[in-house]
Write an enzyme that holds these catalytic residues in place. Structure first.
Site, PDB file in Angstrom:
ATOM      1  N   SER A   1      41.289  37.232  23.754  1.00 20.04           N
ATOM      2  CA  SER A   1      40.265  38.203  24.099  1.00 20.04           C
ATOM      3  C   SER A   1      38.901  37.538  24.011  1.00 20.04           C
ATOM      4  O   SER A   1      38.686  36.629  23.212  1.00 20.04           O
ATOM      5  CB  SER A   1      40.328  39.394  23.137  1.00 20.04           C
ATOM      6  OG  SER A   1      39.159  40.192  23.224  1.00 20.04           O
TER       7      SER A   1
ATOM      8  N   ARG B   1      52.007  43.054  74.412  1.00 17.39           N
ATOM      9  CA  ARG B   1      51.305  42.239  73.418  1.00 17.39           C
ATOM     10  C   ARG B   1      50.210  43.134  72.845  1.00 17.39           C
ATOM     11  O   ARG B   1      49.411  43.689  73.595  1.00 17.39           O
ATOM     12  CB  ARG B   1      50.691  40.991  74.056  1.00 17.39           C
ATOM     13  CG  ARG B   1      51.694  39.974  74.627  1.00 17.39           C
ATOM     14  CD  ARG B   1      52.265  39.057  73.562  1.00 17.39           C
ATOM     15  NE  ARG B   1      51.231  38.329  72.852  1.00 17.39           N
ATOM     16  CZ  ARG B   1      50.579  37.266  73.356  1.00 17.39           C
ATOM     17  NH1 ARG B   1      50.848  36.842  74.575  1.00 17.39           N
ATOM     18  NH2 ARG B   1      49.667  36.660  72.639  1.00 17.39           N
TER      19      ARG B   1
ATOM     20  N   ASN C   1      47.146  39.148  23.921  1.00 19.33           N
ATOM     21  CA  ASN C   1      47.462  40.008  25.059  1.00 19.33           C
ATOM     22  C   ASN C   1      48.688  39.493  25.817  1.00 19.33           C
ATOM     23  O   ASN C   1      48.835  38.283  26.018  1.00 19.33           O
ATOM     24  CB  ASN C   1      46.270  40.076  26.018  1.00 19.33           C
ATOM     25  CG  ASN C   1      45.071  40.744  25.385  1.00 19.33           C
ATOM     26  OD1 ASN C   1      45.210  41.739  24.691  1.00 19.33           O
ATOM     27  ND2 ASN C   1      43.880  40.198  25.605  1.00 19.33           N
TER      28      ASN C   1
ATOM     29  N   LYS D   1      43.529  39.324  18.855  1.00 21.38           N
ATOM     30  CA  LYS D   1      44.384  39.853  19.923  1.00 21.38           C
ATOM     31  C   LYS D   1      45.253  38.771  20.556  1.00 21.38           C
ATOM     32  O   LYS D   1      44.834  37.630  20.722  1.00 21.38           O
ATOM     33  CB  LYS D   1      43.540  40.523  21.011  1.00 21.38           C
ATOM     34  CG  LYS D   1      42.941  41.855  20.604  1.00 21.38           C
ATOM     35  CD  LYS D   1      42.423  42.628  21.810  1.00 21.38           C
ATOM     36  CE  LYS D   1      43.566  43.149  22.651  1.00 21.38           C
ATOM     37  NZ  LYS D   1      43.074  43.870  23.842  1.00 21.38           N
TER      38      LYS D   1
END
Length: 514
Positions: free
Chosen positions: A301, A341, A309, A307
Site C-alpha cells: 500500500s 463490405r 493486498n 497491508k
C-alpha cells in the site's frame, strides 16, 4: 521513409496486461508483423502457382521484415484509408522494388487479387493463433496446479456458502476442482476453435482471383495456371502457409469466426474471474483460509505498511470485468455488417478483439502464479466451519430424524416424541424447524449448545442414541459425494491435470464432459 515519434501505449492504465510478454504477442508491432506475414505468404502462393514472376516470394519475404517499417507513421497514415493495410502496401511495394535488384518484377506479387479486409482478417487470425498458443500454455500450468490442490485437499473440511451464508460442510478439494473445471472447460473450448483464412477479393466474389488464374494478369515469365487451379485452391494454400483453417467461402460479412473467438476468450476470463473472486473473499483477514503467494514489493500500500493486498486476484478480476463488454462489442459489430463490405462495423472489431486477447493473456499469466503459489490454511477452514456449530448439520438431522418423529395421526393429533402426551399435529420436519427457530433466538456464542440441548430434548433417546446424534452432527459425515465429484471432474479433463496418463483411465469409470 519518414518515421513518426509516438507516445505508445505501454499499459500504464491496464496493469493486468502490461508486460513485454503480452506486448510481444498483441502489440502494434505484432499486428504489423502478422499483416506482413500474410502478404509474404500470399506472394509465396502466387510464386509457387506460377501466377507471379519466379523468385518473387523471396524478395517479398525479405521486404516483409517488420523492422523496416514505421509503426507509428502507419497508424497515423491509416486514417487516410480507414485501415493500416493501405498505407503499409505503399511502403511494402517500395521496399520490394528496392530489393528486387535482379529486376524480376516481384512487386507484382504483392497483394495481387486481395483486398485489405482479406489481409487484415487473416492477420488478426494469425495474431490470435499465436496469442492462443501462449494462453493455453499458461492455462495448462494453472489447471495443473489447481488439480494438485484438489487432490491434496480432497478431505480438507471447509464450509460452503450460499447467498453469503454458511450452508453445508464442504471440502477445499472440491472447491479447487470446481475452479479447475471451469478453466479446463473454457480452455478446451478455446483450443477447439478453428481460425479461418480470408480471401474474398473486393466484394467477396473472388473475381480478381479468377481473372488472375485465367491469365489476364500474368507476366511474361509466369506459367499458365488456367484449368489447373481455382481461387479456392489458392486460398487453401494460403491457409496452410499461415497455419489457419481453410474455408469453403469468403466470410467478409459473416463474423461468426470473430464472435466465437471473442466468446471463447471471455469464457476463459469468466472462469479465471470466479477463482479470483473466491480468493479475494477467502483471503480476507477475518476469513484467512487462503493467501496469495508473497513476493517482495507486491501487494503493498502507498499509505499502510502492514497491508498485503491480493493483487494477483485483483488484476484477474479486472480482466474478468472488462472481457464481457469487449465480447459484446464484437457481437454488436457482427450484427451491423451491412452490404458486402461494412462501413465502420468491421473497423470497430479490431481494438475490441485485440484488447480481449490482451486481458485474457494477462489474466492467465496472473492466474498461473496464483494457482501455483496459493497458500492453504486448513486450520482456518475448520475454525470457520465450526462457527455455525451443529446448526450447519440441520439438513442432515432433518433427513435422519424427522421420520423418527412422525407418528400416526389420531383425531388430528400425534403422540409427542418425548412421551408427554398428544400435541398439535406437526410433522417431524416442522418440529425440527421449531428447534432451529428457537436456537436462532439465542446469542450466536450460545447457539451450538442451545441447538444440541433442544434437539436432545425433542428426540427421545430410545429413538436416537447420543452416539448416533453425534454422528449426525459431525460435518465429516455429511459431505455427500464431494470426493467422488472432485475425482470425476479431474478425470473428465485429464489433459489439463498435468498428469494425463495417470488419470485417463478414470474416464472409463463413468466420468465424462457431457
Amino acid at each position: 521513409m519518414t518515421f513518426f515519434e509516438t507516445d505508445g501505449d505501454a499499459g500504464l492504465l491496464s496493469p493486468v496486461s502490461a508486460s513485454p510478454f503480452v506486448a510481444a504477442l498483441t502489440g502494434d508491432r505484432a499486428v504489423l508483423a502478422a499483416i506482413l506475414k500474410v502478404e509474404s505468404a500470399w506472394a509465396a502462393v502466387l510464386d509457387e502457382a506460377g501466377l507471379a514472376p519466379a523468385g518473387s516470394a523471396a524478395v517479398v519475404a525479405a521486404a516483409a521484415d517488420v523492422q523496416r517499417y514505421d509503426v507509428g507513421g502507419l497508424a497515423v497514415r491509416a486514417q487516410g484509408g480507414g485501415n493500416p493495410v493501405i498505407p503499409l502496401l505503399a511502403d511494402l511495394r517500395e521496399q520490394v522494388r528496392n530489393l528486387d535488384t535482379a529486376g524480376l518484377g516481384a512487386v507484382r506479387a504483392v497483394h495481387t487479387s486481395l483486398t485489405s479486409q482479406d489481409v487484415l482478417d487473416s492477420a488478426l487470425m494469425v495474431l490470435a493463433a499465436g496469442a492462443i498458443r501462449e494462453l493455453l500454455a499458461e492455462l495448462r500450468s494453472a489447471t495443473a496446479a489447481l488439480a494438485g490442490l484438489a487432490e491434496t485437499h480432497g478431505h480438507t473440511l471447509c464450509v460452503a456458502r450460499s447467498l453469503t451464508q454458511h450452508s453445508l460442510p464442504y471440502t477445499f478439494g472440491l472447491r479447487a476442482a470446481q475452479w479447475f473445471s471451469g478453466l479446463a472447460a473454457a480452455a478446451g473450448r478455446l483450443e477447439a476453435l478453428e481460425l479461418p483464412v480470408q480471401t474474398g477479393g473486393a466484394a467477396g466474389t473472388l473475381a480478381s482471383g479468377t481473372v488472375l488464374i485465367d491469365g489476364a494478369v500474368l507476366t511474361a515469365g509466369a506459367g499458365p495456371a488456367a484449368g489447373t487451379l481455382s481461387p479456392f485452391d489458392l486460398a487453401d494454400r494460403l491457409a496452410a502457409r499461415l497455419g489457419l483453417a481453410p474455408v469453403p467461402a469468403p466470410w467478409h460479412t459473416n463474423r461468426l469466426a470473430v464472435t466465437s473467438l471473442g466468446d471463447a476468450l471471455a469464457a476463459v476470463t469468466d472462469a479465471a474471474g470466479k477463482v479470483a473472486a473466491d480468493v479475494l473473499f477467502l483471503s480476507r483477514p477475518e476469513v484467512a483460509e487462503v493467501a496469495e503467494p508473497r513476493v517482495a514489493g507486491r501487494g503493498v500500500s502507498s499509505a499502510m505498511p502492514q497491508k498485503q493486498n491480493p493483487v494477483l486476484s485483483v488484476l484477474i478480476r479486472s480482466a474478468a470485468l472488462q472481457a464481457p463488454a469487449l465480447a459484446a462489442q464484437l457481437h454488436l459489430a457482427a450484427a451491423n455488417f451491412n452490404d458486402e463490405r461494412p462501413d465502420g462495423a468491421w473497423h470497430s472489431e479490431w481494438a475490441a478483439l485485440r484488447q480481449l486477447l490482451r486481458v485474457a493473456l494477462g489474466a492467465a499469466v496472473q492466474l498461473r502464479e496464483l494457482a501455483e503459489g496459493m497458500a492453504v490454511f486448513p486450520g482456518a477452514m475448520r475454525r470457520n466451519l465450526e462457527l455455525g456449530g451443529p446448526l450447519l448439520l440441520s439438513e442432515a438431522v432433518n433427513a435422519a430424524v424427522a421420520p423418527l418423529l412422525d407418528r400416526t395421526v389420531v383425531d388430528g393429533t400425534v403422540v409427542d416424541g418425548n412421551g408427554a402426551g398428544p400435541v398439535a399435529a406437526r410433522t417431524g420436519k416442522q418440529r425440527l424447524q421449531a428447534v432451529v427457530d428457537e436456537t436462532l433466538l439465542a446469542p450466536a456464542a450460545e447457539q451450538a449448545d442451545t441447538y444440541r440441548a433442544l434437539l436432545r430434548a425433542a428426540v427421545p433417546e430410545e429413538l436416537l442414541s447420543d452416539a448416533r446424534l453425534e454422528e449426525l452432527l459431525n460435518p465429516a459425515n455429511y459431505l455427500g459425494q464431494a470426493v467422488e465429484i472432485s475425482r470425476r471432474i479431474l478425470a473428465a479433463y485429464p489433459e489439463y491435470t498435468g498428469h494425463a496418463g495417470a488419470l485417463a483411465h478414470q474416464i472409463q469409470n463413468g466420468a465424462s464432459r457431457g
